[in-house]
Design a protein around this motif. Structure first.
Motif, PDB file in Angstrom:
ATOM      1  N   PHE A   1     -50.023 110.810 -56.406  1.00 24.11           N
ATOM      2  CA  PHE A   1     -49.996 111.762 -57.429  1.00 24.11           C
ATOM      3  C   PHE A   1     -48.642 113.177 -56.814  1.00 24.11           C
ATOM      4  O   PHE A   1     -48.406 113.643 -57.688  1.00 24.11           O
ATOM      5  CB  PHE A   1     -51.089 112.391 -57.218  1.00 24.11           C
ATOM      6  N   LEU A   2     -47.922 113.018 -56.299  1.00 25.43           N
ATOM      7  CA  LEU A   2     -47.162 114.058 -55.390  1.00 25.43           C
ATOM      8  C   LEU A   2     -46.096 113.166 -55.202  1.00 25.43           C
ATOM      9  O   LEU A   2     -45.250 113.436 -54.605  1.00 25.43           O
ATOM     10  CB  LEU A   2     -48.082 114.113 -54.267  1.00 25.43           C
ATOM     11  N   THR A   3     -45.927 111.995 -56.115  1.00 24.32           N
ATOM     12  CA  THR A   3     -44.548 111.667 -55.724  1.00 24.32           C
ATOM     13  C   THR A   3     -44.324 110.499 -57.091  1.00 24.32           C
ATOM     14  O   THR A   3     -42.920 111.030 -57.422  1.00 24.32           O
ATOM     15  CB  THR A   3     -44.285 110.498 -54.656  1.00 24.32           C
ATOM     16  N   VAL A   4     -44.892 110.793 -58.259  1.00 24.18           N
ATOM     17  CA  VAL A   4     -45.384 109.304 -59.257  1.00 24.18           C
ATOM     18  C   VAL A   4     -44.853 110.729 -60.358  1.00 24.18           C
ATOM     19  O   VAL A   4     -44.173 110.732 -60.997  1.00 24.18           O
ATOM     20  CB  VAL A   4     -45.921 108.249 -59.100  1.00 24.18           C
ATOM     21  N   THR A   5     -46.407 111.597 -60.359  1.00 24.38           N
ATOM     22  CA  THR A   5     -46.295 111.807 -61.494  1.00 24.38           C
ATOM     23  C   THR A   5     -46.231 113.548 -61.483  1.00 24.38           C
ATOM     24  O   THR A   5     -46.006 113.344 -60.643  1.00 24.38           O
ATOM     25  CB  THR A   5     -48.341 111.815 -61.516  1.00 24.38           C
ATOM     26  N   GLY A   6     -45.727 113.939 -62.877  1.00 18.78           N
ATOM     27  CA  GLY A   6     -45.717 115.351 -62.683  1.00 18.78           C
ATOM     28  C   GLY A   6     -43.757 115.344 -62.637  1.00 18.78           C
ATOM     29  O   GLY A   6     -43.247 116.572 -61.716  1.00 18.78           O
ATOM     30  N   THR A   7     -43.401 113.876 -62.898  1.00 18.85           N
ATOM     31  CA  THR A   7     -42.051 114.077 -62.702  1.00 18.85           C
ATOM     32  C   THR A   7     -41.766 113.731 -64.454  1.00 18.85           C
ATOM     33  O   THR A   7     -42.505 113.529 -65.649  1.00 18.85           O
ATOM     34  CB  THR A   7     -41.925 113.036 -61.938  1.00 18.85           C
ATOM     35  N   ASP A   8     -40.398 113.334 -64.780  1.00 19.25           N
ATOM     36  CA  ASP A   8     -39.924 112.965 -66.320  1.00 19.25           C
ATOM     37  C   ASP A   8     -40.578 111.535 -66.509  1.00 19.25           C
ATOM     38  O   ASP A   8     -40.699 110.986 -67.512  1.00 19.25           O
ATOM     39  CB  ASP A   8     -38.096 113.418 -66.296  1.00 19.25           C
ATOM     40  N   MET A   9     -40.953 110.877 -65.975  1.00 17.77           N
ATOM     41  CA  MET A   9     -40.819 109.306 -66.291  1.00 17.77           C
ATOM     42  C   MET A   9     -42.666 109.267 -66.187  1.00 17.77           C
ATOM     43  O   MET A   9     -42.751 108.215 -66.059  1.00 17.77           O
ATOM     44  CB  MET A   9     -40.238 108.747 -64.434  1.00 17.77           C
TER      45      MET A   9
ATOM     46  N   ALA B   1     -32.588 118.983 -61.262  1.00 20.11           N
ATOM     47  CA  ALA B   1     -32.580 118.869 -62.033  1.00 20.11           C
ATOM     48  C   ALA B   1     -34.251 118.796 -62.449  1.00 20.11           C
ATOM     49  O   ALA B   1     -35.233 118.112 -63.875  1.00 20.11           O
ATOM     50  CB  ALA B   1     -31.912 117.599 -62.375  1.00 20.11           C
ATOM     51  N   PHE B   2     -34.978 119.619 -61.994  1.00 23.48           N
ATOM     52  CA  PHE B   2     -36.648 119.007 -61.390  1.00 23.48           C
ATOM     53  C   PHE B   2     -37.409 119.821 -62.679  1.00 23.48           C
ATOM     54  O   PHE B   2     -37.743 119.326 -63.586  1.00 23.48           O
ATOM     55  CB  PHE B   2     -37.220 119.707 -59.707  1.00 23.48           C
ATOM     56  N   LEU B   3     -36.516 121.427 -62.566  1.00 25.71           N
ATOM     57  CA  LEU B   3     -37.526 121.756 -63.858  1.00 25.71           C
ATOM     58  C   LEU B   3     -37.064 121.230 -65.276  1.00 25.71           C
ATOM     59  O   LEU B   3     -37.795 121.042 -66.923  1.00 25.71           O
ATOM     60  CB  LEU B   3     -36.852 123.244 -63.803  1.00 25.71           C
ATOM     61  N   ASP B   4     -35.851 121.195 -65.629  1.00 26.47           N
ATOM     62  CA  ASP B   4     -34.792 120.851 -66.866  1.00 26.47           C
ATOM     63  C   ASP B   4     -35.604 119.723 -67.567  1.00 26.47           C
ATOM     64  O   ASP B   4     -35.906 119.358 -68.282  1.00 26.47           O
ATOM     65  CB  ASP B   4     -33.251 120.813 -66.642  1.00 26.47           C
ATOM     66  N   ARG B   5     -35.831 118.553 -66.245  1.00 27.77           N
ATOM     67  CA  ARG B   5     -35.995 117.419 -67.103  1.00 27.77           C
ATOM     68  C   ARG B   5     -38.196 117.460 -66.955  1.00 27.77           C
ATOM     69  O   ARG B   5     -37.756 116.612 -67.853  1.00 27.77           O
ATOM     70  CB  ARG B   5     -35.723 115.905 -66.303  1.00 27.77           C
ATOM     71  N   LEU B   6     -38.351 118.247 -66.289  1.00 24.36           N
ATOM     72  CA  LEU B   6     -39.885 118.182 -66.946  1.00 24.36           C
ATOM     73  C   LEU B   6     -39.756 119.170 -68.173  1.00 24.36           C
ATOM     74  O   LEU B   6     -40.841 118.058 -68.502  1.00 24.36           O
ATOM     75  CB  LEU B   6     -40.714 118.979 -65.286  1.00 24.36           C
ATOM     76  N   ARG B   7     -39.623 119.397 -68.210  1.00 23.73           N
ATOM     77  CA  ARG B   7     -39.387 120.435 -69.640  1.00 23.73           C
ATOM     78  C   ARG B   7     -39.236 120.033 -70.301  1.00 23.73           C
ATOM     79  O   ARG B   7     -39.608 119.778 -71.918  1.00 23.73           O
ATOM     80  CB  ARG B   7     -39.125 121.774 -69.454  1.00 23.73           C
ATOM     81  N   LYS B   8     -38.006 118.972 -70.470  1.00 22.10           N
ATOM     82  CA  LYS B   8     -37.659 117.874 -71.456  1.00 22.10           C
ATOM     83  C   LYS B   8     -38.597 116.348 -72.228  1.00 22.10           C
ATOM     84  O   LYS B   8     -39.190 116.126 -73.301  1.00 22.10           O
ATOM     85  CB  LYS B   8     -35.978 117.439 -71.241  1.00 22.10           C
ATOM     86  N   TYR B   9     -38.754 116.332 -70.400  1.00 19.89           N
ATOM     87  CA  TYR B   9     -39.580 114.705 -70.451  1.00 19.89           C
ATOM     88  C   TYR B   9     -41.367 114.681 -70.696  1.00 19.89           C
ATOM     89  O   TYR B   9     -41.376 113.525 -70.763  1.00 19.89           O
ATOM     90  CB  TYR B   9     -38.965 113.907 -69.481  1.00 19.89           C
ATOM     91  N   ASN B  10     -41.928 115.375 -70.098  1.00 16.41           N
ATOM     92  CA  ASN B  10     -43.732 115.766 -69.650  1.00 16.41           C
ATOM     93  C   ASN B  10     -43.700 116.725 -69.861  1.00 16.41           C
ATOM     94  O   ASN B  10     -43.890 117.836 -69.450  1.00 16.41           O
ATOM     95  CB  ASN B  10     -43.271 115.705 -68.235  1.00 16.41           C
ATOM     96  N   LEU B  11     -44.427 116.578 -71.390  1.00 17.08           N
ATOM     97  CA  LEU B  11     -44.745 117.325 -72.215  1.00 17.08           C
ATOM     98  C   LEU B  11     -46.063 118.401 -72.011  1.00 17.08           C
ATOM     99  O   LEU B  11     -46.483 119.271 -71.316  1.00 17.08           O
ATOM    100  CB  LEU B  11     -44.734 117.354 -73.629  1.00 17.08           C
ATOM    101  N   ASP B  12     -46.329 117.069 -70.968  1.00 14.74           N
ATOM    102  CA  ASP B  12     -48.255 118.021 -70.296  1.00 14.74           C
ATOM    103  C   ASP B  12     -47.311 118.980 -69.148  1.00 14.74           C
ATOM    104  O   ASP B  12     -48.529 120.093 -68.594  1.00 14.74           O
ATOM    105  CB  ASP B  12     -49.589 116.518 -69.329  1.00 14.74           C
TER     106      ASP B  12
END
Length: 546
Positions: free
Chosen positions: A66-74, A501-512
C-alpha cells in the motif's frame, strides 16, 4: 534450498519456585542475557539473523504494498482496496497518523535498526571469531540498518536517528534532518558493507558485497549523485556474477526463483514453523475470477483480495506487438475448472473461461464467444460499469499481476506464501545506470544500458524494433521503462518522488488520487502513537498538513 532462518532471540529466566515458611525461594536453572549470549559466536550470529526478521513485515506484506505500489500512476484501488483501505491511494483527509500501515513499518523498521545497532555495537567484543567473520557480521548489520533508514527517510522525511543500541526505556526522540541520516548513517553504513562483505554468500539470502553496491547505487540515484549511482551500478554489472534471465516471464516461475538475475531477496520458506504469515503478495493483485460460473477458487489462480488495480497508464504502457513484459507480468486468461454455461454455450473444465484483451471488442462479439471476453476501451478504469470491460463490476475485472502468484501454497485459502521476495535484481541496475548516465548528459551510454533490458524484453524476432537511440530518451521515457520492467515490485512510489514527477503523474494518471494529492503527500504522516509516547512532543512534531 538453503534459507536463512530468521530468529528473534528472546532472553528468559527459567526457575523453580518453592515455598517454605511463607518465603519464596528462587532456584534458577538457566540464565541467558543479551550480555552473555551475544558475547558468543553463535549468539552474535543469531543476533544478526534477528536483524533480517523485520524485513518480512514489509516485503510481500499488505502494508508495504500500500505504501509503495498504490497511490501512484501505475496502480489504484481495486474493489478490495476501495473497500478496505482507500485512503492510501486516494490521499484523502482520512490518511492520518493513526493509519495502521504507517505505524506498522515505523515500528518494525525501528526494531530492525535497534537490532542492527546491538549487533554492530557488540560484535567487536565477541571472542572466538576471525576478523574476517567479524567484519562480515558487522557489514551485514550495517547494510540492513542502512536499508531500514533508507525506507524511513523516504517515507517520513526527518526521523529519529541513532546508531547506538537502546537498552531499557527511552522516552525522548528528536527528528534528525534527512541529509544527516544519509551523511552519518546510510552512506557510511553501505561503504562499510561494501568493504567488508564477501562477493558471494555462504548461505543463500545473506547480504553480499554486490547487494551492498546495488543498494548504494539506488541510494546515490535517490539523492542525486548521478556519477556515483552509475559507478556502483556499473560495478555490479561488470562483475559478471549476475546475468539477465533470458525469458522475462521465467523470473516469476516459482520453481525458478534461484536464478542468476537475483542479487538479493528476502527469504520465505515452505516450512510453516518458520514462515509465519509468509509472502502474501499473491493475495493483492488479482481479481475475483470466481465470479465467473466456470471457475471456483483454486491454488493455482489464488485467493483474490483485489486490493490493487492497474491504471489506464499501465495498460497503455506496453507495445504488445514487440514487448514480452505485459504477458510476462500479467495474467489475462483463465481456464475453466468446473462445468458451466456461458453465453448459452456449455463450458467444460479445460476450456477458456475468461480472456482479457487490451483493445475494444464489439458487444455482439463478446456475447457470441463461450467465455467472458473482457475488453478495454480506455475509459478510466475506476468509472467503468460494464462487467465485461476492464474495471467493470465496481473495480473487479482487471489483468492480474503474476509476479507473486504462489501455486505451491498448502490450500486454496492459505495466505502464507513461500515465494522469496526479490529486493535487488540486475535489470534494475541497468535502469539505474541508464538514468544516472542520462542525467549526466551521457545519452549514448544511457541508451546502451537501457537497450540491454529492452533486448531481453523483446518478443522473438523483435529485438531490433525494441532498440532505442539517444533521441528517444527523456526522463519520462526512463520512468516508463522502469514501469514496464518493475511493475508491482515496490519501487514506484519512490520512483515518482525521486523523479520530481510525483504530483504531475498522479494528477494525470491516477484520477482517484488526483482530487486530493498535494505537496504534503511526498511524506507520510508520522504515526500518532510515536508522537503520543514521547515525553518531548515539542521536538517531535507531525509532518505538515496531517
Amino acid at each position: 534450498m538453503k534459507k536463512i532462518l530468521y530468529i528473534i532471540s528472546v532472553f528468559t529466566i527459567t526457575g523453580i519456585f518453592t515455598s517454605c515458611n511463607g518465603l519464596l525461594e528462587e532456584n534458577p536453572l538457566g540464565l541467558a542475557t543479551a550480555e552473555s549470549y551475544y558475547a558468543t559466536p553463535k549468539g552474535i550470529e543469531d543476533g544478526l539473523k534477528a536483524t533480517y526478521s523485520p524485513l518480512r513485515n514489509f516485503y510481500g506484506k499488505e502494508a508495504g504494498f500500500f505504501l509503495t505500489v498504490t497511490g501512484t500512476d501505475m496502480y489504484t484501488n481495486g474493489f478490495g482496496g476501495a473497500t478496505n483501505n482507500p485512503d492510501y491511494n486516494n490521499y484523502s483527509q482520512n490518511f492520518l497518523g493513526t493509519s495502521g500501515y504507517v505505524k506498522n513499518i515505523w515500528d518494525n523498521f525501528y526494531v530492525g535498526i535497534n537490532q542492527a545497532n546491538a549487533v554492530i555495537g557488540r560484535a567487536p567484543q565477541v571472542e572466538g571469531i576471525s576478523e574476517t567473520e567479524r567484519k562480515r557480521i558487522i557489514g551485514e548489520a550495517s547494510f540492513l540498518r542502512a536499508l531500514y533508514y533508507f525506507h524511513l527517510v523516504q517515507q517520513f522525511g526527518d526521523v529519529h536517528f541513532t546508531l547506538e543500541e537502546t537498552q531499557g526505556v527511552e522516552t525522548e526522540a528528536k527528528r534528525t534532518p534527512v541529509a544527516t541520516v544519509y551523511e552519518q548513517g546510510i552512506l557510511p553504513d553501505l561503504e562499510f558493507a561494501i568493504a567488508s562483505l564477501p562477493a558471494t554468500a555462504a548461505a543463500y539470502g545473506q547480504v553480499t558485497k554486490p547487494a551492498a553496491q546495488s543498494l548504494m547505487a539506488r541510494v546515490q540515484l535517490t539523492i542525486g549523485n548521478w556519477s556515483e549511482a552509475e559507478k556502483y551500478a556499473q560495478a555490479v554489472i561488470s562483475s559478471n556474477v549476475y546475468s539477465l534471465v533470458a525469458n522475462f516471464g521465467d523470473l516469476w516461475e516459482i520453481d525458478k526463483e534461484l536464478n542468476p538475475e537475483v542479487i538479493w531477496s528476502v527469504q520465505y520458506t515452505d516450512d510453516p514453523l518458520t514462515n509465519s504469515t509468509g509472502n502474501q503478495g499473491h493475495l493483492f493483485f488479482i481479481f475475483d475470477y470466481t465470479l465467473n460460473p466456470a471457475l471456483t477458487r483454486d491454488v493455482e489462480y489464488g485467493r483474490a483480495y483485489q486490493r490493487f488495480m492497474p491504471t489506464n497508464y499501465t495498460l497503455n504502457l506496453f507495445d504488445l506487438t514487440k514487448d514480452s513484459r505485459f504477458d510476462g507480468s500479467f495474467q489475462t486468461t483463465w481456464i475453466a475448472n468446473t462445468p458451466a454455461v456461458i453465453n448459452g454455450a456449455a463450458v467444460a473444465p479445460g476450456d477458456t473461461a475468461i480472456k482479457i484483451v487490451i483493445h475494444p471488442v464489439p458487444d455482439a462479439e463478446q456475447k457470441k464467444v463461450p467465455y467472458w471476453l473482457i475488453d478495454y476501451n480506455n475509459k478510466w478504469v475506476a468509472s467503468v460499469t460494464d462487467p465485461l470491460e476492464i474495471g467493470g463490476s465496481n473495480r473487479r475485472q482487471f489483468p492480474s499481476l503474476k509476479k507473486y502468484l504462489d501455486p505451491l501454497r498448502t490450500s486454496v485459502n492459505a495466505v502464507d506464501g513461500r515465494r522469496d521476495f526479490i529486493v535487488l535484481r540486475l535489470a534494475e541496475l541497468y535502469l539505474i545506470a541508464s538514468e544516472a548516465a542520462f542525467r549526466q548528459g551521457k545519452l549514448a551510454q544511457a541508451a546502451e544500458y537501457i537497450n540491454v533490458v529492452r533486448t531481453r524484453a523483446a518478443l522473438p524476432g523483435k529485438s531490433a524494433e525494441m532498440q532505442v537511440t539517444e533521441a528517444d530518451l527523456s526522463l519520462d521515457f526512463i520512468m516508463d521503462e522502469r514501469g514496464r520492467e518493475l511493475a508491482g515490485e515496490m519501487h514506484r512510489w519512490y520512483d515518482l518522488k525521486r523523479s520530481g514527477a510525483f504530483l504531475d503523474r498522479l494528477r494525470k494518471y491516477n484520477l482517484d488520487a488526483a482530487v486530493n494529492v498535494k505537496e504534503m503527500h511526498l511524506v507520510r504522516p508520522i504515526p500518532q502513537a510515536q508522537i503520543d509516547r514521547v515525553t518531548n512532543p515539542s521536538d517531535f512534531l507531525q509532518n505538515p498538513g496531517y
